[in-house]
Every structure is written in structure tokens, then in C-alpha cells.
Scaffold this motif. Structure first.
Motif, mmCIF file in Angstrom:
data_model
loop_
_atom_site.group_PDB
_atom_site.id
_atom_site.type_symbol
_atom_site.label_atom_id
_atom_site.label_comp_id
_atom_site.label_asym_id
_atom_site.label_seq_id
_atom_site.Cartn_x
_atom_site.Cartn_y
_atom_site.Cartn_z
ATOM 1 N N ARG A 122 0.804 -38.322 -3.895
ATOM 2 C CA ARG A 122 2.249 -38.334 -3.672
ATOM 3 C C ARG A 122 2.786 -36.919 -3.494
ATOM 4 O O ARG A 122 3.644 -36.691 -2.646
ATOM 5 N N HIS A 123 2.279 -35.954 -4.268
ATOM 6 C CA HIS A 123 2.701 -34.553 -4.098
ATOM 7 C C HIS A 123 2.490 -34.123 -2.653
ATOM 8 O O HIS A 123 3.388 -33.548 -2.027
ATOM 9 N N SER A 124 1.286 -34.375 -2.142
ATOM 10 C CA SER A 124 0.957 -33.970 -0.771
ATOM 11 C C SER A 124 1.860 -34.651 0.239
ATOM 12 O O SER A 124 2.325 -34.022 1.198
ATOM 13 N N GLN A 125 2.104 -35.933 0.037
ATOM 14 C CA GLN A 125 2.952 -36.662 0.981
ATOM 15 C C GLN A 125 4.395 -36.182 0.945
ATOM 16 O O GLN A 125 5.039 -36.074 1.990
ATOM 17 N N VAL A 126 4.919 -35.899 -0.236
ATOM 18 C CA VAL A 126 6.289 -35.377 -0.341
ATOM 19 C C VAL A 126 6.381 -34.021 0.353
ATOM 20 O O VAL A 126 7.308 -33.765 1.127
ATOM 21 N N GLU A 127 5.405 -33.161 0.093
ATOM 22 C CA GLU A 127 5.425 -31.827 0.714
ATOM 23 C C GLU A 127 5.378 -31.926 2.235
ATOM 24 O O GLU A 127 6.156 -31.273 2.935
ATOM 25 N N GLU A 128 4.497 -32.765 2.756
ATOM 26 C CA GLU A 128 4.394 -32.923 4.207
ATOM 27 C C GLU A 128 5.665 -33.537 4.793
ATOM 28 O O GLU A 128 6.172 -33.091 5.819
ATOM 29 N N ALA A 129 6.192 -34.570 4.136
ATOM 30 C CA ALA A 129 7.369 -35.259 4.673
ATOM 31 C C ALA A 129 8.596 -34.364 4.690
ATOM 32 O O ALA A 129 9.325 -34.323 5.679
ATOM 33 N N PHE A 160 8.730 -30.866 3.976
ATOM 34 C CA PHE A 160 8.587 -29.440 4.279
ATOM 35 C C PHE A 160 7.485 -29.135 5.281
ATOM 36 O O PHE A 160 7.112 -27.980 5.475
ATOM 37 N N GLY A 161 6.951 -30.185 5.929
ATOM 38 C CA GLY A 161 5.927 -29.975 6.935
ATOM 39 C C GLY A 161 6.523 -29.341 8.180
ATOM 40 O O GLY A 161 7.712 -29.045 8.261
ATOM 41 N N SER A 162 5.672 -29.155 9.187
ATOM 42 C CA SER A 162 6.123 -28.535 10.421
ATOM 43 C C SER A 162 5.809 -29.480 11.584
ATOM 44 O O SER A 162 4.653 -29.550 12.018
ATOM 45 N N PRO A 163 6.778 -30.232 12.058
ATOM 46 C CA PRO A 163 8.164 -30.318 11.590
ATOM 47 C C PRO A 163 8.273 -31.274 10.398
ATOM 48 O O PRO A 163 7.412 -32.141 10.216
ATOM 49 N N PRO A 164 9.346 -31.142 9.623
ATOM 50 C CA PRO A 164 9.553 -32.100 8.536
ATOM 51 C C PRO A 164 9.804 -33.498 9.110
ATOM 52 O O PRO A 164 10.392 -33.644 10.177
ATOM 53 N N LEU A 165 9.341 -34.509 8.393
ATOM 54 C CA LEU A 165 9.547 -35.890 8.823
ATOM 55 C C LEU A 165 10.871 -36.452 8.332
ATOM 56 O O LEU A 165 11.374 -37.421 8.881
ATOM 57 N N ALA A 166 11.389 -35.880 7.259
ATOM 58 C CA ALA A 166 12.592 -36.410 6.630
ATOM 59 C C ALA A 166 13.294 -35.302 5.868
ATOM 60 O O ALA A 166 12.769 -34.202 5.715
ATOM 61 N N SER A 167 14.474 -35.654 5.371
ATOM 62 C CA SER A 167 15.254 -34.778 4.501
ATOM 63 C C SER A 167 15.661 -35.598 3.290
ATOM 64 O O SER A 167 15.625 -36.830 3.333
ATOM 65 N N LEU A 216 18.082 -39.957 -5.496
ATOM 66 C CA LEU A 216 17.858 -39.325 -4.201
ATOM 67 C C LEU A 216 18.386 -40.192 -3.078
ATOM 68 O O LEU A 216 18.563 -41.403 -3.227
ATOM 69 N N ALA A 217 18.619 -39.539 -1.971
ATOM 70 C CA ALA A 217 18.907 -40.207 -0.702
ATOM 71 C C ALA A 217 17.982 -39.560 0.314
ATOM 72 O O ALA A 217 18.094 -38.366 0.588
ATOM 73 N N ALA A 218 17.012 -40.323 0.823
ATOM 74 C CA ALA A 218 16.066 -39.832 1.817
ATOM 75 C C ALA A 218 16.522 -40.320 3.190
ATOM 76 O O ALA A 218 16.847 -41.494 3.354
ATOM 77 N N TYR A 219 16.537 -39.406 4.153
ATOM 78 C CA TYR A 219 17.070 -39.749 5.469
ATOM 79 C C TYR A 219 16.371 -38.959 6.571
ATOM 80 O O TYR A 219 15.717 -37.944 6.312
ATOM 81 N N SER A 220 16.538 -39.453 7.780
ATOM 82 C CA SER A 220 16.040 -38.788 8.981
ATOM 83 C C SER A 220 17.082 -38.959 10.070
ATOM 84 O O SER A 220 17.913 -39.865 10.004
ATOM 85 N N PHE A 221 16.996 -38.126 11.066
ATOM 86 C CA PHE A 221 17.848 -38.297 12.233
ATOM 87 C C PHE A 221 17.036 -39.013 13.312
ATOM 88 O O PHE A 221 15.866 -38.697 13.539
#
Length: 157
Positions: free
Chosen positions: A38-45, A47-54, A68-73
């Protein structure tokens, strides 16, 4: 109780990964990923390049992550505009019904309004989740019956 709502940053990876386990259990999951995964997935989602979500995070007065509120454009929305898609809204049960979820929704609407070309905020909830449906109705949001959601697993043979 006083809470702070702020964007996630790298120092939040562990706390977000822990909160995701709580969210999974809230929705009835019994098969929880290992914490390191889960740590790895959160970091990638986030703060990855590009991030998948905010994500917007809710901290209590002691600095503990409680929502939390997780969102994407997404593009396209109306015409050639884009939308803010809310994937997950979660507030720990000890803070529910205290206006925290409403504040998160206000923050999301403000983020969308401030972003050039963003025409709306969209989200889904399960039909068999009366608490979520009542929450959104209490904020004045009407249900939209115009879409049917499809889902397929990518890791099936």
C-alpha cells in the motif's frame, strides 16, 4: 473538534496507506494488501510521474489523519472541458456528522472552480449505501440516473 483540510504531501504516505486499510474494512473487504505494498501504491498514485490522483487530507487537532478525498481530473467533460472526479470521500466514524464531509465537498468544488477549463465535479456512490446517499442529498445534490457503471478486472485470465 477542530480539523485541518490540506493537500497530501510525501510525508503522508504511511498515514494514507494506513487509512486505506480502514476504508477497505469499512467497505467490507477482508483481503487487505500488505502495508508495504500500500505504501508503494500510495506513493506512485499521488507522487509518481505523472501522478495518477490527488488527495485532500483531514487532520484532527493532534495532527492525526482522520479523513480524505481522493480525486482526479478527467477529460473530456462538457464540450472540451474537464471534470474533477471524486473517487473516494471518507471521514473516520468518530468525526462523521460534524460537517467534515461537507467541508471536503466545499474544498473540492473550490478546487474545480479555480482550475481553468474544469466544468464540474462528479462522483458515484453505491445504490445500497443509504448513508452516503442521504449525506449528498443533505448537501443539496441530486442523484443523476443517466449513467450505468461498468467495471472489469484487468488481472483476470
Amino acid at each position: 473538534m477542530t480539523v485541518t483540510i490540506r493537500p497530501a504531501d510525501r510525508r503522508d504516505i504511511v498515514a494514507v496507506a494506513e487509512l486505506i486499510e480502514e476504508i477497505e474494512r469499512f467497505y467490507g473487504s477482508t483481503e487487505i494488501q500488505p502495508l508495504e505494498e500500500r505504501h508503494s501504491q500510495v506513493e506512485e498514485a499521488l507522487f509518481g510521474s505523472p501522478p495518477l490522483a490527488s488527495a485532500l487530507l483531514v487532520e484532527d487537532g493532534a495532527g492525526k489523519l482522520v479523513g480524505l478525498a481522493a480525486y482526479s481530473f478527467l477529460w473530456p467533460a462538457a464540450g472540451s472541458s474537464h471534470s474533477l472526479f471524486l473517487k473516494e470521500l471518507y471521514v473516520r466514524d468518530t468525526l462523521r456528522r460534524q460537517g467534515v464531509g461537507a467541508r471536503l465537498m466545499d474544498e473540492l468544488r473550490a478546487l474545480a472552480a479555480a482550475r481553468p477549463g474544469c466544468s464540474r465535479v462528479e462522483w458515484m456512490t453505491d445504490r445500497d449505501n443509504p448513508n452516503a446517499r442521504a449525506f449528498y442529498k443533505s448537501l443539496g445534490f441530486a442523484e443523476f440516473d443517466g449513467k450505468i457503471v461498468y467495471r472489469v478486472d484487468t488481472n483476470t485470465g
